[in-house]
Design a protein around this motif. Structure first.
Motif, PDB file in Angstrom:
ATOM      1  N   ALA A 376       1.697 -63.689 -46.329  1.00  0.00           N
ATOM      2  CA  ALA A 376       0.932 -64.387 -45.288  1.00  0.00           C
ATOM      3  C   ALA A 376       1.081 -65.891 -45.455  1.00  0.00           C
ATOM      4  N   VAL A 377       0.986 -66.352 -46.732  1.00  0.00           N
ATOM      5  CA  VAL A 377       1.117 -67.790 -47.005  1.00  0.00           C
ATOM      6  C   VAL A 377       2.517 -68.261 -46.615  1.00  0.00           C
ATOM      7  N   GLU A 378       3.520 -67.416 -46.951  1.00  0.00           N
ATOM      8  CA  GLU A 378       4.900 -67.797 -46.632  1.00  0.00           C
ATOM      9  C   GLU A 378       5.114 -67.872 -45.117  1.00  0.00           C
ATOM     10  N   THR A 379       4.478 -66.952 -44.394  1.00  0.00           N
ATOM     11  CA  THR A 379       4.586 -66.983 -42.929  1.00  0.00           C
ATOM     12  C   THR A 379       3.993 -68.281 -42.394  1.00  0.00           C
ATOM     13  N   ILE A 380       2.805 -68.620 -42.908  1.00  0.00           N
ATOM     14  CA  ILE A 380       2.147 -69.861 -42.474  1.00  0.00           C
ATOM     15  C   ILE A 380       3.037 -71.057 -42.816  1.00  0.00           C
ATOM     16  N   SER A 381       3.602 -71.022 -44.065  1.00  0.00           N
ATOM     17  CA  SER A 381       4.449 -72.132 -44.508  1.00  0.00           C
ATOM     18  C   SER A 381       5.654 -72.284 -43.602  1.00  0.00           C
ATOM     19  N   SER A 382       6.269 -71.126 -43.262  1.00  0.00           N
ATOM     20  CA  SER A 382       7.480 -71.224 -42.438  1.00  0.00           C
ATOM     21  C   SER A 382       7.115 -71.725 -41.030  1.00  0.00           C
ATOM     22  N   GLU A 383       5.934 -71.303 -40.555  1.00  0.00           N
ATOM     23  CA  GLU A 383       5.474 -71.769 -39.246  1.00  0.00           C
ATOM     24  C   GLU A 383       5.244 -73.284 -39.286  1.00  0.00           C
ATOM     25  N   LEU A 384       4.637 -73.715 -40.417  1.00  0.00           N
ATOM     26  CA  LEU A 384       4.379 -75.144 -40.585  1.00  0.00           C
ATOM     27  C   LEU A 384       5.689 -75.920 -40.624  1.00  0.00           C
TER      28      LEU A 384
ATOM     29  N   LYS B  64       0.643 -70.865 -55.060  1.00  0.00           N
ATOM     30  CA  LYS B  64       0.944 -70.843 -53.624  1.00  0.00           C
ATOM     31  C   LYS B  64      -0.242 -70.284 -52.849  1.00  0.00           C
ATOM     32  N   ILE B  65      -0.797 -69.193 -53.405  1.00  0.00           N
ATOM     33  CA  ILE B  65      -1.923 -68.554 -52.716  1.00  0.00           C
ATOM     34  C   ILE B  65      -3.119 -69.505 -52.675  1.00  0.00           C
ATOM     35  N   THR B  66      -3.292 -70.248 -53.779  1.00  0.00           N
ATOM     36  CA  THR B  66      -4.398 -71.203 -53.839  1.00  0.00           C
ATOM     37  C   THR B  66      -4.233 -72.282 -52.757  1.00  0.00           C
ATOM     38  N   GLU B  67      -2.969 -72.584 -52.428  1.00  0.00           N
ATOM     39  CA  GLU B  67      -2.677 -73.623 -51.435  1.00  0.00           C
ATOM     40  C   GLU B  67      -2.874 -73.136 -50.000  1.00  0.00           C
ATOM     41  N   LYS B  68      -3.198 -71.860 -49.849  1.00  0.00           N
ATOM     42  CA  LYS B  68      -3.236 -71.238 -48.523  1.00  0.00           C
ATOM     43  C   LYS B  68      -4.112 -72.036 -47.535  1.00  0.00           C
ATOM     44  N   ASP B  69      -5.324 -72.372 -47.968  1.00  0.00           N
ATOM     45  CA  ASP B  69      -6.262 -73.062 -47.077  1.00  0.00           C
ATOM     46  C   ASP B  69      -5.719 -74.426 -46.661  1.00  0.00           C
ATOM     47  N   ASN B  70      -5.122 -75.092 -47.661  1.00  0.00           N
ATOM     48  CA  ASN B  70      -4.537 -76.403 -47.418  1.00  0.00           C
ATOM     49  C   ASN B  70      -3.402 -76.305 -46.383  1.00  0.00           C
ATOM     50  N   ILE B  71      -2.548 -75.298 -46.575  1.00  0.00           N
ATOM     51  CA  ILE B  71      -1.412 -75.110 -45.654  1.00  0.00           C
ATOM     52  C   ILE B  71      -1.934 -74.775 -44.255  1.00  0.00           C
ATOM     53  N   LYS B  72      -2.970 -73.963 -44.217  1.00  0.00           N
ATOM     54  CA  LYS B  72      -3.560 -73.569 -42.924  1.00  0.00           C
ATOM     55  C   LYS B  72      -4.063 -74.806 -42.178  1.00  0.00           C
ATOM     56  N   ALA B  73      -4.748 -75.673 -42.946  1.00  0.00           N
ATOM     57  CA  ALA B  73      -5.286 -76.896 -42.341  1.00  0.00           C
ATOM     58  C   ALA B  73      -4.151 -77.769 -41.814  1.00  0.00           C
ATOM     59  N   LYS B  74      -3.067 -77.873 -42.624  1.00  0.00           N
ATOM     60  CA  LYS B  74      -1.907 -78.671 -42.223  1.00  0.00           C
ATOM     61  C   LYS B  74      -1.297 -78.087 -40.955  1.00  0.00           C
TER      62      LYS B  74
END
Lengths: 510, 201
Positions: A376-384, B64-74
C-alpha cells in the motif's frame, strides 16, 4: 541407571569359617568410601533368625540397597581348577570344559554351581580357570540373604575377592572418570608383559597367585606355619618356582604381599625375593567412619563389593543367574556418556544453526505480515512520484522556457543602430521527454531552448556575432550563409542557440 | 555353560602396525573433524548473514511503513498543487477539441488587439509524457508593438501556453512599420489513458 550406580549403599558380606564380616560401601561423586563394617564373632549361626538381628540392624542403619549385595565365600567351600585346553571354537571349548569338569570334580554337575573364565590365550592352547561350589552352599547363602530381604548380585570366592582388593589398591575413581570412561587401569600387578606373584592371607591361610596380563593364571595354597622365616621362605620359593615352571615362566617380575607379616619378615622376604616387592597394607577404598585397623580382615568383603560395582578383573561370579544380577554397568555408562557427549555436541552445533533459522523464520513471518501494508505504501509512493513528475512538467514548461519577448528585447538591445533585421525566425528545440534523447541530442535538449535565425543588414556582420555571443541568452552564434555586400551594407544570415535561463551564468560560475 | 562372553575379532597386528593404525586413524579423524567444523562454520556464517540481511530488510520495511502517513500527506499536497496547475490545461477530451479551444483563445487575443488572423493551422499533437502538446499555427500582419502585445498576452495567459515557433518578416524594408508574423502556440492537454498519439511533430 546413574541413580542405581551412585548414592546407594552397597553391602559386601564375607562368610568365614566361623564368623561373618559385612562392609557397607558408598559410591558418590568423589569416589567409593567404606562407610562401616561389622564382624559377627565366632559361634555365629548364620541360619539362626535370632542371631541375624545384629546384621539386620546394620543393614537398616546404613540403608543398604537390597540389590547391591556382593558375597564372598571361603576358599574351602570351593574348588578352583586351572586347565589348559586346546584353543578351539566356542562350542568345542564348552564341550571340552564340560567333559573336563565331570572328570575332575567329585560331584555331579547338577549338584554344583560353577563359573569358568579364559585367563590366558596363547597359540593353539588357552588356560581356563573354573570355580566350582556345591549348589547346596549357594542355596543356603541365597536362603540366608532372602531372610534379610537381600538379593546378591555376585557370589565369589574370597581368594579372588582379595586379589580384586589388591588389584584395586591405589585405584581412584569419581563420577567424572566413570562417566567419561577415562579410568586408568591398575598397575599393581605390573604391565601387560609382567608376571607377578601375589602372596596374600586368606583367613588364616596363605595363598599364592600368579598374575599375567591382568589375569590370575595360577592359584595355590602355601604353608607358612613354620615359626622360622627362612624355612617359610623356602616354602614360598619352592611353590613359586613350581608354579612358574608349570606355567613355562622362567622368573616373576614382581612380588606383591598383602597380609599380616612382621616387619622383619617382610624385610627378609624383600631381601630374598630378588625382584621388586610391593606391600599392600591398606584397603582399596577411602575409609569414612569405619575402623581401618582390620584391613586384612575386610579385604575379601570389600573386594567382593567392588566386584559388585563392576570393578577389578579378578571377580568370578558363581551365582547361577549371574548375567541378570552382575553389576557390569561401568562400560555401559562410559558408552552412554560418550554417546551423550556426542549428542550434546551435535545438539549444541545444531541448536546454534536452529537458533539462527528460528530468528530468520520470525523475521520472515514479520516481513510477510508487513507486506500488504508495504505494498500500500509503495502504491502511494509510486502515485506520489507520478504526481511529482507531472508537477515537474509544469515547472519545466513555465520556468525553463525563455520568454519570446525577452528574446526580442535582447535582440533590440544588442543589435546596433546601423543594423537592420529583415527576418527573424525562432524555432523551439524538440521538447520530448529527456530520457528518450540520446548522446549529443540529449545534451542539446537539456541546454538549449531553441534556435534563432536572423537575416539582415549591418555595417559589420562579424561584430554582430561577438555581440550575440556575449549575450546571456545566446550561444554557438554562427553564419549559416556567406556574407554578401549590398547597397545597405553586409547581408548575413546568423544562427544562434537560445540557452535555457540561468545555464550560461551557472557555467561561468563554475 | 558359556565361557566366551562375546565373540572376539582375530586380527593379529604388530605393535608398530597398531601404532601406525592408531596415529593414522587419529589424523583421519582430525582431518574429518576439521572439515566438518569448517562446513559447520560456513553454514553458520551463511545463516547469520541471511539472518542479518532479513533483519535489515525488515528494518527498512518498518521505516517505510512508518513513513506512510507522511507520504500520504505529501500525496494529498501534490494532488492539490497539480489540480491547481492543471487549470492551465486546455479542456476537452480529444486533441481536436482542445486545438479548437486554443484557436478560439488565440482569435480572442488577436481580436482584443485588433489584429486579423490571416492563416490558421492545427499541427499533430506532441506526446509529452502524461500530457499532450497541442500546437496551433497562426499567421497575421501587425505592427511590431501589436506583435509584442500579442506575445505578452499569450505568455501571461492564465492558460499554460508556449510559443514554440515564431517567424517575423518585415513587410517593407523602406517602411518597416508592419511585420508579418507566423506564430506556433502550444497549449497542453491531459493525456487520456486510451489516447494513442503519433510521433512528436
Amino acid at each position: 541407571m546413574l541413580k542405581n550406580r551412585f548414592f546407594k549403599n552397597a553391602l559386601g558380606i564375607e562368610f568365614r569359617k566361623d564368623s561373618l564380616v559385612a562392609v557397607c560401601l558408598r559410591k558418590d561423586l568423589t569416589g567409593i568410601k567404606l562407610v562401616s563394617s561389622i564382624s559377627i564373632p565366632s559361634g555365629y549361626d548364620p541360619f539362626n533368625e535370632d542371631e541375624m538381628l545384629e546384621l539386620r540392624r546394620f543393614i537398616a542403619q546404613h540403608r543398604i540397597d537390597t540389590k547391591n549385595v556382593s558375597v564372598s565365600i571361603p576358599a574351602e567351600w570351593s574348588l578352583v581348577k586351572f586347565m589348559d585346553i586346546p584353543s578351539a571354537g566356542e562350542d568345542a571349548i564348552n564341550q571340552l570344559l564340560h567333559y573336563e569338569l565331570e572328570r575332575h570334580i567329585p560331584f555331579s554337575l547338577e549338584d554344583v554351581c560353577h563359573a569358568s573364565h579364559i585367563v590366558e590365550r596363547g597359540g593353539d592352547r588357552c588356560r581356563i580357570v573354573t570355580v566350582v561350589v556345591q549348589r547346596e552352599r549357594i542355596e543356603q547363602i541365597n536362603e540366608f540373604l532372602k531372610k534379610l530381604s537381600l538379593q546378591p548380585s555376585i557370589i565369589t570366592v574370597s581368594s579372588f575377592s582379595i586379589l580384586n582388593s589388591i588389584e584395586l589398591s591405589g585405584y581412584t575413581t569419581n563420577i567424572l572418570k566413570e562417566i567419561t570412561g577415562l579410568q586408568k587401569p591398575s598397575k599393581i600387578f605390573g604391565s601387560k608383559k609382567d608376571v607377578c606373584v601375589a602372596l596374600f592371607m586368606e583367613q588364616d591361610n596363605w595363598d599364592m597367585a600368579v598374575i599375567k596380563n591382568g589375569s590370575c593364571i595360577d592359584l595355590r595354597r602355601i604353608n607358612l606355619d613354620s615359626g622360622r622365616m627362612d624355612s617359610a621362605w623356602e616354602n614360598i620359593a619352592h611353590e613359586m618356582s613350581s608354579a612358574l615352571s608349570g606355567l613355562s615362566v622362567q622368573k616373576a617380575d614382581r612380588l606383591v604381599i598383602s597380609g599380616q607379616l612382621a616387619p622383619e619378615h617382610l624385610r627378609f622376604i624383600s631381601d630374598k625375593a630378588g625382584m621388586p616387592v610391593k606391600i599392600i597394607k591398606e584397603l582399596p577404598v577411602s575409609v569414612h567412619n569405619a575402623n581401618n585397623s582390620d584391613a586384612d580382615m575386610l579385604m575379601p568383603s570389600v573386594g567382593a563389593c567392588l566386584a559388585g560395582y563392576g570393578l577389578g578383573s579378578m571377580a568370578i561370579n558363581i551365582l547361577p543367574d549371574k548375567s541378570r544380577l552382575m553389576n557390569k554397568s561401568g562400560p555401559f555408562i562410559a558408552k552412554l556418556s560418550a554417546a551423550a557427549i556426542l549428542l550434546l555436541s551435535v545438539w549444541l552445533a545444531v541448536s546454534g544453526i536452529n537458533k539462527e533459522n528460528r530468528s530468520i523464520e520470525v523475521v520472515e513471518k514479520e516481513i510477510k505480515k508487513n507486506e500488504p501494508e508495504l505494498r500500500a505504501v509503495e502504491t502511494i509512493s509510486s502515485e506520489l512520484s507520478s504526481l511529482e513528475k507531472q508537477k515537474k512538467f509544469f515547472n519545466s514548461v513555465r520556468e525553463n522556457s525563455v520568454s519570446k519577448l525577452s528574446i526580442l528585447a535582447e535582440l533590440t538591445g544588442i543589435i546596433p543602430a546601423d543594423a537592420w533585421v529583415t527576418n527573424l525566425t525562432y524555432k523551439e528545440a524538440k521538447n520530448e521527454e529527456p530520457s528518450k534523447e540520446k548522446g549529443a541530442n540529449k545534451v542539446s535538449a537539456m541546454r538549449y531552448e531553441g534556435e534563432v535565425i536572423i537575416n539582415g543588414f549591418a555595417n559589420s556582420s562579424a561584430k554582430l556575432i561577438s555581440l550575440l555571443e556575449n549575450s546571456p541568452l545566446f550561444e554557438n552564434v554562427e553564419f549559416i550563409s556567406p556574407v554578401t555586400k549590398g547597397m545597405q551594407g553586409e547581408y548575413s544570415k546568423i544562427k544562434a542557440m537560445v540557452v535555457k535561463p540561468g545555464r550560461k551564468e551557472a557555467d561561468k560560475k563554475q | 555353560m558359556k565361557v566366551f562372553p562375546k565373540l572376539r575379532l582375530k586380527l593379529k597386528l604388530r605393535k608398530r602396525e597398531k601404532v601406525i593404525l592408531a596415529v593414522g586413524g587419529a589424523v583421519a579423524l582430525l582431518i574429518i573433524s576439521y572439515h566438518l567444523f569448517q562446513r559447520y562454520e560456513d553454514f553458520n556464517a551463511s545463516a547469520q548473514n541471511r539472518s542479518e540481511a532479513k533483519a535489515l530488510y525488515l528494518k527498512k520495511q518498518v521505516e517505510k511503513i512508518t513513513e506512510k502517513d507522511n507520504i500520504k500527506a505529501k500525496l494529498e499536497n501534490a494532488k492539490k498543487e497539480l489540480t491547481e496547475l492543471e487549470r492551465g490545461l486546455l479542456s476537452g477530451d480529444k486533441p481536436p477539441v482542445a486545438a479548437a479551444e486554443l484557436q478560439k483563445l488565440l482569435k480572442e487575443i488577436a481580436m482584443s488587439l485588433n489584429v486579423e488572423i490571416k492563416s490558421e493551422r492545427i499541427s499533430t499533437p506532441i506526446d509529452m509524457g502524461p500530457y499532450l502538446g497541442i500546437p496551433v499555427e497562426i499567421g497575421f500582419t501587425a505592427p511590431t508593438a501589436k506583435l509584442k502585445d500579442m506575445i505578452l498576452r499569450i505568455e501571461t495567459s492564465p492558460m499554460l501556453l508556449t510559443i514554440s515557433a515564431l517567424d517575423v518578416r518585415v513587410m517593407n524594408f523602406k517602411n518597416p512599420a508592419e511585420v508579418y508574423a507566423v506564430m506556433t502556440v502550444k497549449g497542453f492537454l491531459r493525456k487520456q489513458k486510451t489516447e494513442k498519439v503519433g510521433n512528436a511533430a
